[in-house]
Design an enzyme around this catalytic site. Sequence first.
Site, PDB file in Angstrom:
ATOM      1  N   ARG A   1       0.815  -1.219   0.000  1.00 54.73           N
ATOM      2  CA  ARG A   1       0.000   0.000   0.000  1.00 54.73           C
ATOM      3  C   ARG A   1       0.847   1.266   0.000  1.00 54.73           C
ATOM      4  NH1 ARG A   1      -3.637  -2.872   3.732  1.00 54.73           N
ATOM      5  NH2 ARG A   1      -5.589  -3.292   2.638  1.00 54.73           N
TER       6      ARG A   1
ATOM      7  N   PHE B   1      -8.665   2.372  -4.886  1.00 54.50           N
ATOM      8  CA  PHE B   1      -7.589   1.392  -5.083  1.00 54.50           C
ATOM      9  C   PHE B   1      -7.156   0.737  -3.772  1.00 54.50           C
ATOM     10  CE2 PHE B   1      -4.998   2.644  -9.140  1.00 54.50           C
ATOM     11  CZ  PHE B   1      -5.720   1.724  -9.866  1.00 54.50           C
ATOM     12  N   GLU B   2      -6.855  -0.546  -3.812  1.00 55.63           N
ATOM     13  CA  GLU B   2      -6.218  -1.273  -2.713  1.00 55.63           C
ATOM     14  C   GLU B   2      -6.889  -1.031  -1.366  1.00 55.63           C
ATOM     15  OE1 GLU B   2      -1.997  -0.662  -2.757  1.00 55.63           O
ATOM     16  OE2 GLU B   2      -1.860  -0.934  -4.914  1.00 55.63           O
ATOM     17  N   GLY B   3      -8.206  -1.004  -1.396  1.00 55.86           N
ATOM     18  CA  GLY B   3      -9.004  -0.787  -0.197  1.00 55.86           C
ATOM     19  C   GLY B   3      -9.588   0.610  -0.202  1.00 55.86           C
TER      20      GLY B   3
END
Length: 657
Positions: free
Chosen positions: A306, A436-438
Site C-alpha cells: 500500500r 484502489f487497494e481498499g
Amino acid sequence: MSAPPLKKPVVTEREARQVAEAAREQDWRKPSFAKELFLGRFRLDLIHPHPLPTEEAVRRGEQFLAKLRVFSETKIDGALIEREARIPDEVIDGLRELGALGMKIDPKYGGLGLTQVYYNKALALVGSASPAVGVLLSAHQSIGVPQPLKMFGTPEQKQRFLPRCATTAISAFLLTEPDVGSDPARLATSAVPDDGGTSRSSGAENGGDYVLDGVKLWTTNGVVADLLVVMARVPKSEGHPGGITAFVVESDSPGITVENRNAFMGLRGIENGVTRFHKVRVPAANRIGPEGSGLKIALTTLNTGRLSLPASCVAAGKWSLKIAREWSAAREQWGKPIARHEAVGAKISFIAATTFALEAVLDLSSQMADEDRNDIRIEGALAKLFASEMGWRIADELVQIRGGRGFETADSLRARGERAVPAEQLLRDLRINRIFEGSTEIMHLLIAREAVDAHLSVAGDLIDPDKSLQDKARAGANAGVFYAKWLPKLVAGPGQLPSSYKEFRHGGTDLGTHLRFVERHARKLARSTFYAMSRWQGRMETKQSFLGRIVDIGAELFAMSAACVRAELLRSRGEHGREAYQLADAFCRQSRLRVDELFTRLWANTDDTDGVIVKAVMAGGHEWLEEGVVDPSGDGPWIADTTPGPSERENVHRPIG
C-alpha cells in the site's frame, strides 16, 4: 480424485467477517507506533530519532534515481500516453533495460534490491512523468508476483520466477471479481485439484494440477502481463484442506482470455482488463503457500504494498505546489498577484504544508518497513488512507487556484497558445486512489479492527453471542485486570507538561506544543474508544461512521508526529531546517483544527438521521425526488454474468516484447 466444481458461495454477514478475521495477522510480535497511539500511548521513541537508510542503500538508490530521471524527462511523453490511452512499447522496453521491473527484487535474482524508501522515490519520480507508468511498475512489484513470492515463495519458486520478473516479465494481481470486491468470502473463481494430472508448464509429475475456472475484474496490468497472481477457492476434499489460495499462473496458458481492456476517467494509459479462466491447468508447484492461505498472503503483501500509492500522492503534491507557486505569481487580480490574496494564499499554504506531511508519513513508514523493527500494518494502512484523501484535496485546490484553466484540458490550453498544465488530469488520475487497494470506507474498518485489537483480545468474548457463560466469565476477569492497569494511565501524561519535547523548539518555532497535543489527544482517543465499546458493545462494528472518525483522528495524529520528527531530522542535518519547521508548524495547526472537529463529531453528528433517510430512500419513499430528469445510462445488468465456461470474446491480451 478430483473434487467437484464449486458453486458460487452464499455467505452470511457473520461468515464473511469470520473469513476476514481468519485472514488477518493475529499476533503483534513487534512494536507498533500507530497501535500504541490508538491505545493512548504516545511512543515517540519508536519514531524519533528518525530512522535512516544505510549509506549503501542511499548510494544505490540515488544512482538509480539519476538514471530514471533522465529516462523520465527524455523518453516518457505523459501527454501522448494520456491522449492515446496507452504506454508505448518502447517505453516499457526502456524500463526493462533500466532494471525498473526489478527495483524491489534481490540482486541475486537479477533485481536492483532497492529499499522501500527508494522504491517509493522512484515511483514518485516516474509517476510524475506519467501516472500510468507509475501504476504499471507499482502493480507489477507491490502486489504482483515479486512481493508475495519474496515473502511466501519457496526457493524453487523464487529461482523460477523472480529473474523473469526482474528483467522481462510483467506481472499482475487478480483478486477482484465482478460481484466480489472487499468481501472475499464470496470469491467464486475455483481451483479444483486434479491429483493425477501432468502439467504442460511443469513438464513432469509434480503433485498434480489445479484447474481454474472463473472471471476476474479490474486486473491492472492484466492486459499485458506475462505472469499472474490469481486468488481462487479450492474446494475441501480428501487430502485438500481447501480455502482461498494463491497461484502463479502463466498468462499464455490455454483457457485464459482477456475479454476486455477497461477504460476509466483517469489513468487512461493503464492496461486494466477482464480476465476469464476456463479449465486452466496450473501445476501444484505454482501454488504460493498452503491451501487456504491466499487471503493472508494478500493482506500481508499489502502491508507494504500500500505504500506505493502514497508515493503517487506525494508526487502530485510536489507538482501541485510548483504549479500553484508559478501560476499564482504570474496571474494578477485587482492589482496584485493572486497569491497575495488571502483566499488563494490559504490554499497554497494547505498544499505546501500537506505535501510536507505526506512525504513525512511516507518516508517514515517506508524506512520502518525497511528496518523491519516495527509492525507497520497500521502505519501502512494509515499512510494509504491519509495520502489518498489529502492528495485528492490538494488536486482539487490546484484546480480551484487555476480557475477556468484548471477545468480546461492541457491540449486545449496548448492549442490556444498557453502553457499545457494538466491540472484537470491530475484530479481525474488521483480520484481512484480513494478506491484502489481498499476504499476509504474499507480502510476505516480495517484500521479500526486493528486499533481495537487489544480490547477484543481481552474482552471480545464478552460481546460474542456464540461464547458460553464460562467463556464470558473468564473474559470478564481478564478484562478487569487489563482495564484496572490501563484506564488510570489515560488520565495524565507528558502532554500536560509545558517542558515536554523541548528538543523540538528551534528558531522561534515550538513543535513541542504540537507533540504535547498529540500525546493528550491520543489518550482522549483511547478514552473515547473505550467509552464507545462500553456503550455499544456487540453493536460497535455497525457504527461505521463513528469508527471512521476514530481512524481519521489517529491518521491526523500520526501525520502530525511524522511531520515534527521529519522537521527535526532536516534541522539536525542542516537541510532546510528552518523552512521544514515552518511547514510542520503550519501543517500541525491545520491538522489540529480537523482533529478538534472530528472529536466533536464523534458524539454530535447526523448518523441516526442519516440512517432514517437511507431506509426511506431504499424503501422507495423518496422516488418522487428523482422525477424531472432523464437517465442517460445504457441498458444491461448492474453486474456482468460470471458463469464459468469458455470465452465467447476475442482475446485482447497484448504481451510486450
